[in-house]
Design a protein around this motif. Structure first.
Motif, PDB file in Angstrom:
ATOM      1  N   GLN A  58       0.863  -1.075   0.056  1.00  0.00           N
ATOM      2  CA  GLN A  58      -0.072   0.022  -0.038  1.00  0.00           C
ATOM      3  C   GLN A  58       0.803   1.425  -0.145  1.00  0.00           C
ATOM      4  OE1 GLN A  58      -2.122  -0.815   3.662  1.00  0.00           O
ATOM      5  NE2 GLN A  58      -3.631  -2.103   2.761  1.00  0.00           N
ATOM      6  N   TYR A  59       2.034   1.240   0.850  1.00  0.00           N
ATOM      7  CA  TYR A  59       3.023   2.420   0.997  1.00  0.00           C
ATOM      8  C   TYR A  59       4.238   2.029   0.488  1.00  0.00           C
ATOM      9  CZ  TYR A  59      -1.279   3.902   3.229  1.00  0.00           C
ATOM     10  OH  TYR A  59      -2.712   4.255   3.541  1.00  0.00           O
ATOM     11  N   GLN A  88      -5.994   6.780  -3.055  1.00  0.00           N
ATOM     12  CA  GLN A  88      -7.036   5.943  -3.368  1.00  0.00           C
ATOM     13  C   GLN A  88      -7.779   4.983  -2.390  1.00  0.00           C
ATOM     14  OE1 GLN A  88      -4.479   3.069  -6.048  1.00  0.00           O
ATOM     15  NE2 GLN A  88      -4.738   4.584  -7.878  1.00  0.00           N
ATOM     16  N   LEU A  89      -6.920   4.660  -1.277  1.00  0.00           N
ATOM     17  CA  LEU A  89      -7.726   3.850  -0.167  1.00  0.00           C
ATOM     18  C   LEU A  89      -8.105   5.138   0.943  1.00  0.00           C
ATOM     19  CD1 LEU A  89      -5.367   0.999   0.030  1.00  0.00           C
ATOM     20  CD2 LEU A  89      -7.521   1.087  -0.886  1.00  0.00           C
ATOM     21  N   ARG A  90      -9.424   5.285   1.086  1.00  0.00           N
ATOM     22  CA  ARG A  90     -10.079   6.206   2.054  1.00  0.00           C
ATOM     23  C   ARG A  90      -9.613   5.737   3.566  1.00  0.00           C
ATOM     24  NH1 ARG A  90     -13.079  10.368  -0.155  1.00  0.00           N
ATOM     25  NH2 ARG A  90     -13.806  10.112  -2.141  1.00  0.00           N
ATOM     26  N   TYR A  91      -9.706   4.423   3.779  1.00  0.00           N
ATOM     27  CA  TYR A  91      -9.714   3.915   5.005  1.00  0.00           C
ATOM     28  C   TYR A  91      -8.753   2.670   5.021  1.00  0.00           C
ATOM     29  CZ  TYR A  91     -13.434   0.972   3.574  1.00  0.00           C
ATOM     30  OH  TYR A  91     -14.170   0.304   2.735  1.00  0.00           O
ATOM     31  N   VAL A  92      -7.714   2.581   5.900  1.00  0.00           N
ATOM     32  CA  VAL A  92      -7.003   1.273   5.996  1.00  0.00           C
ATOM     33  C   VAL A  92      -6.803   0.724   7.429  1.00  0.00           C
ATOM     34  CG1 VAL A  92      -4.476   0.602   5.418  1.00  0.00           C
ATOM     35  CG2 VAL A  92      -5.562   2.427   4.046  1.00  0.00           C
ATOM     36  N   HIS A 128      -5.699  -5.545  13.257  1.00  0.00           N
ATOM     37  CA  HIS A 128      -6.901  -4.652  12.810  1.00  0.00           C
ATOM     38  C   HIS A 128      -7.847  -4.050  13.807  1.00  0.00           C
ATOM     39  CE1 HIS A 128      -5.050  -5.918   9.306  1.00  0.00           C
ATOM     40  NE2 HIS A 128      -5.855  -7.036   8.952  1.00  0.00           N
ATOM     41  N   ASP A 175      -8.712   8.481   6.410  1.00  0.00           N
ATOM     42  CA  ASP A 175      -8.130   9.754   5.549  1.00  0.00           C
ATOM     43  C   ASP A 175      -9.207  10.954   5.688  1.00  0.00           C
ATOM     44  OD1 ASP A 175      -5.680  10.270   3.692  1.00  0.00           O
ATOM     45  OD2 ASP A 175      -7.680  11.074   2.850  1.00  0.00           O
ATOM     46  N   TYR A 177       3.475  10.580   0.620  1.00  0.00           N
ATOM     47  CA  TYR A 177       1.962  10.258   0.832  1.00  0.00           C
ATOM     48  C   TYR A 177       1.294  11.440   1.662  1.00  0.00           C
ATOM     49  CZ  TYR A 177       4.059   5.817  -0.104  1.00  0.00           C
ATOM     50  OH  TYR A 177       4.695   4.744  -0.660  1.00  0.00           O
ATOM     51  N   TYR A 194      -4.932  11.850   8.421  1.00  0.00           N
ATOM     52  CA  TYR A 194      -5.792  10.876   8.753  1.00  0.00           C
ATOM     53  C   TYR A 194      -6.069  11.016  10.482  1.00  0.00           C
ATOM     54  CZ  TYR A 194      -1.817   8.112  10.186  1.00  0.00           C
ATOM     55  OH  TYR A 194      -0.562   7.458  10.657  1.00  0.00           O
TER      56      TYR A 194
END
Length: 208
Positions: A36-37, A90-94, A100, A106, A188, A192
């Motif tokens: 992702q990053y 692209q990903l609003r939440y991770v 988890h 974001d 990035y 968030y």
């Protein structure tokens, strides 16, 4: 005697299996972070696991100050987007870490009108003040399993050895909350808030 020996062997195998599963979960979480990053450094991996286990990392006794800071950061985010220095992710939440327990949301969800400021702040404050976290001692014990996985499975992370040594020193001095690395921040532009997964799923996910 054979029964005792068998029991001990079974117990040892169970411990090894559990350790293997833990290492696998840690490896999968790091792999997800790097996919992702890609510009992540060891500090960002630490922060990912830390947020999963300690949440936002501090209590928030003054929601008014937290709101003022949120509004200021939202304005900074708007200016960054208007200047085209950065784009929305692209990903609003991770989800973070390997368990988890928490989700990074974001701030673009507020800029785009999907979640209002009050709702996001309320979710963040409750997550900080009431969310599930480990004790500091338990967190350090958990983190101490991660460096070996990084060294064996992710040797290409830039400056990994130096960053692991620096983290070890900072943790030894009692510093557990870290900032993102310069490389991550430049790549990035993170904006968030951390929200507990149960709150996120019940109250925010339906609007995203």
């Amino acid at each position: 005697m054979p029964r005792v020996t068998i029991a001990r062997i079974a117990a040892a195998l169970s411990i090894l299996l559990l350790a293997s599963c833990q290492r696998s979960a840690i490896r999968d979480a790091i792999d997800a972070q790097l996919r992702q990053y890609p510009e992540s450094r060891v500090t960002d991996i630490y922060k990912d696991f830390c947020q999963d286990n300690l949440g936002p990392g501090h209590l928030i006794p003054n929601p008014e100050s937290a709101m003022a800071y949120l509004l200021s950061e939202l304005q900074e985010y708007r200016e960054d987007l208007d200047s085209a220095r950065y784009a929305k992710p692209q990903l609003r939440y991770v989800p973070v870490g390997d368990k988890h327990n928490y989700v990074r949301v974001d701030l673009s969800v507020v800029l785009d009108g999907l979640v209002d400021e009050d709702t996001l702040l309320n979710s963040f404050v409750r997550s900080a003040n009431e969310g599930r976290t480990l004790s500091e001692k338990a967190w350090i014990k958990k983190w101490n399993k991660v460096p070996a996985v990084i060294r064996s499975r992710f040797p290409d992370i830039p400056d990994a050895a130096a960053d692991l040594a620096e983290l070890d020193s900072l943790i030894g001095e009692g510093h557990l909350i870290m900032h993102h690395s310069d490389a991550f921040s430049k790549a990035y532009n993170p904006h968030y808030r951390i929200v507990a997964s149960d709150i996120f799923e019940k109250e925010l996910l339906k609007t995203l």
